[in-house]
Design an enzyme around this catalytic site. Structure first.
Site, short mmCIF file in Angstrom:
data_model
loop_
_atom_site.label_atom_id
_atom_site.label_comp_id
_atom_site.label_asym_id
_atom_site.label_seq_id
_atom_site.Cartn_x
_atom_site.Cartn_y
_atom_site.Cartn_z
N HIS A 64 0.80 -1.23 0.00
CA HIS A 64 0.00 0.00 0.00
C HIS A 64 0.83 1.28 0.00
CE1 HIS A 64 1.06 0.01 4.22
NE2 HIS A 64 0.64 1.24 4.30
C1 UD1 Z 1 -2.06 5.75 5.90
C2 UD1 Z 1 -0.75 6.19 6.54
C3 UD1 Z 1 0.28 5.08 6.41
C4 UD1 Z 1 -0.25 3.75 6.92
C5 UD1 Z 1 -1.55 3.45 6.22
C6 UD1 Z 1 -2.15 2.16 6.72
C7 UD1 Z 1 -0.21 8.58 6.44
C8 UD1 Z 1 0.65 9.57 5.77
N1 UD1 Z 1 -0.19 7.36 5.89
O1 UD1 Z 1 -1.83 5.59 4.50
O2 UD1 Z 1 1.43 5.43 7.16
O3 UD1 Z 1 0.71 2.75 6.68
O4 UD1 Z 1 -2.47 4.52 6.46
O5 UD1 Z 1 -3.35 1.86 6.09
O6 UD1 Z 1 -0.85 8.88 7.41
N2 UD1 Z 1 -9.30 5.28 1.82
C9 UD1 Z 1 -10.52 4.65 1.79
N3 UD1 Z 1 -11.09 4.33 3.01
C10 UD1 Z 1 -10.52 4.62 4.19
C11 UD1 Z 1 -9.29 5.27 4.19
C12 UD1 Z 1 -8.68 5.60 3.01
O7 UD1 Z 1 -11.07 4.37 0.76
O8 UD1 Z 1 -11.11 4.30 5.24
C13 UD1 Z 1 -8.65 5.60 0.52
C14 UD1 Z 1 -8.89 6.99 0.05
O9 UD1 Z 1 -8.99 6.96 -1.33
C15 UD1 Z 1 -7.62 7.72 0.45
C16 UD1 Z 1 -6.57 6.62 0.30
O10 UD1 Z 1 -7.24 5.42 0.67
O11 UD1 Z 1 -7.38 8.82 -0.34
C17 UD1 Z 1 -5.36 6.82 1.14
O12 UD1 Z 1 -5.72 7.01 2.52
P1 UD1 Z 1 -4.77 7.89 3.49
O13 UD1 Z 1 -5.30 7.89 4.86
O14 UD1 Z 1 -4.50 9.20 2.84
O15 UD1 Z 1 -3.39 7.13 3.43
P2 UD1 Z 1 -3.04 5.58 3.48
O16 UD1 Z 1 -2.47 5.20 2.15
O17 UD1 Z 1 -4.17 4.76 4.00
#
Ligand code: UD1
Length: 357
Positions: free
Chosen positions: A205
């Site tokens: 991821h």
């Molecule tokens: C975040 C953390 C990362 C951690 C990871 C675990 C930061 C910078 N990154 O990354 O360190 O390893 O979480 O999962 O804080 N999304 C959904 N549903 C959700 C959450 C996210 O669909 O419940 C999608 C959205 O499109 C979002 C993308 O995932 O834009 C990324 O989510 P985000 O929280 O920005 O970062 P992660 O890649 O999850």
């Protein structure tokens, strides 16, 4: 003493659970829980509250997704009035996600002391958003609770005074040890038609690995070749789901795609895997405790003890090297490994002992 604990994203939940249970067992402490809402899907958040028996958050900031600046700023904007209303003595943050830094920064600017759990880890790669979050959170925290000796060395090198640094062990492992029996009861192997030791687990991821199709496609092609030898179960993070579609790899022989899994299913799957391939931070530590070989698909790790003492091997991102390392792991018997000192289920107690001082 009033402690306000923060969670935001999936890897925070297994870290906060034992801390909250410990704090709530002590009459001298009042604790509150704030969920920033960085992760909000049922399978990325609510399921973990249920399975880990985390109390319902007192406040939910519901920030959701956004760019780094938007997400961080939105957490800060919504967290400040919560602090002004509840006026805690300490804000307790865990890990290295955007919510960790945003809440630490908001607290310290209001003169509230911050305790950081999982402090001191360094990949020395400042292109990783987590590395920036770790450096900045540690610089402004009053209490730095560290999981492994490298963290102590890193903090001292950065000029953090000794009296702020506590090597206490690993709260995520507290949760793993507490949940092992319940995880064993999971029926995930039967559901997926797998037998113990007859499959691998894959998680990916990191933005650096999955966001750019030119990077992700050859990486995934190597994983697909490994999957011809050993079926790979791949629980897909929401970020990665979009990337898989972009490279047209949603159906690949030997690769079993699933939705994000709950904690108990994932631990059962990991504990019985022949091999784990991952770019996660926490999974490097969990496989070390479970004694399962882990190949980390990154150029660096902020958790070197998992390579020095545990089952982890850094294999980088070259597709041919990943394939070679995976096939070599399948050929040889499991090597010797040990569980790092203080990863014994008692980390949350040691942390709360210090805070309750
Ligand atoms: C975040 C953390 C990362 C951690 C990871 C675990 C930061 C910078 N990154 O990354 O360190 O390893 O979480 O999962 O804080 N999304 C959904 N549903 C959700 C959450 C996210 O669909 O419940 C999608 C959205 O499109 C979002 C993308 O995932 O834009 C990324 O989510 P985000 O929280 O920005 O970062 P992660 O890649 O999850």
């Amino acid at each position: 003493m009033k402690i306000l604990a923060v969670v935001g994203a999936r890897p925070n939940f297994m870290k906060i659970a034992p801390l909250l249970h410990e704090m709530r067992s002590r009459p001298s402490l009042t604790s509150l829980l704030v969920h920033t809402g960085q992760h909000y899907d049922e399978k990325m958040s609510k399921l973990f509250f249920e399975q880990l028996h985390i109390p319902r958050p007192d406040v939910d900031l519901e920030v959701g997704s956004g760019s780094h600046a938007v997400q961080t700023a939105e957490v800060m904007r919504r967290f400040e009035p919560v602090l002004l209303e509840h006026r805690p003595d300490v804000v307790l943050v865990v890990g290295d996600v955007n919510s960790t830094l945003a809440c630490a920064l908001t607290a310290v600017k209001l003169g509230i002391e911050v305790a950081h759990v999982e402090a001191g880890l360094r990949s020395f790669d400042r292109t990783m958003p987590e590395e920036i979050n770790r450096l900045l959170t540690d610089a402004i925290s009053r209490w730095l609770f560290v999981t492994e000796p490298s963290g102590v060395t890193n903090l001292k090198r950065e000029g953090i005074p000794d009296e702020r640094i506590y090597l206490v062990g690993n709260v995520m492992i507290d949760t793993l040890l507490r949940c092992r029996d319940r995880a064993e009861e999971s029926g995930i192997l039967e559901q997926l038609g797998l037998r113990s030791g007859g499959y691998g687990v894959l998680t990916l991821h990191r933005p650096a690995n999955v966001d750019d199709p030119a990077q992700f496609a050859p990486l995934f092609a190597a994983l697909a070749r490994i999957a011809r030898r050993l079926p790979l179960v791949f629980p897909v993070h929401p970020r990665t789901r979009k990337s898989l579609a972009a490279i047209g790899a949603e159906t690949t022989p030997g690769v079993i795609l699933t939705e994000p899994l709950g904690y108990l299913d994932f631990m059962k799957l990991t504990a019985h895997a022949r091999l784990v391939l991952t770019d996660s931070g926490g999974i490097q530590e969990e496989t070390t405790v479970l004694g399962v070989p882990c190949l980390t698909l990154r150029a660096n790790t902020e958790r070197p003890i998992t390579c020095d003492e545990g089952t982890n091997q850094l294999v980088g991102l070259d597709p041919a090297a990943i394939e070679t390392a995976a096939l070599a792991t399948l050929e040889r018997p499991r090597g010797a490994s040990r569980v790092p000192a203080l990863w014994d289920g008692g980390a949350a107690k040691r942390i709360v002992d210090v805070l309750a001082g």
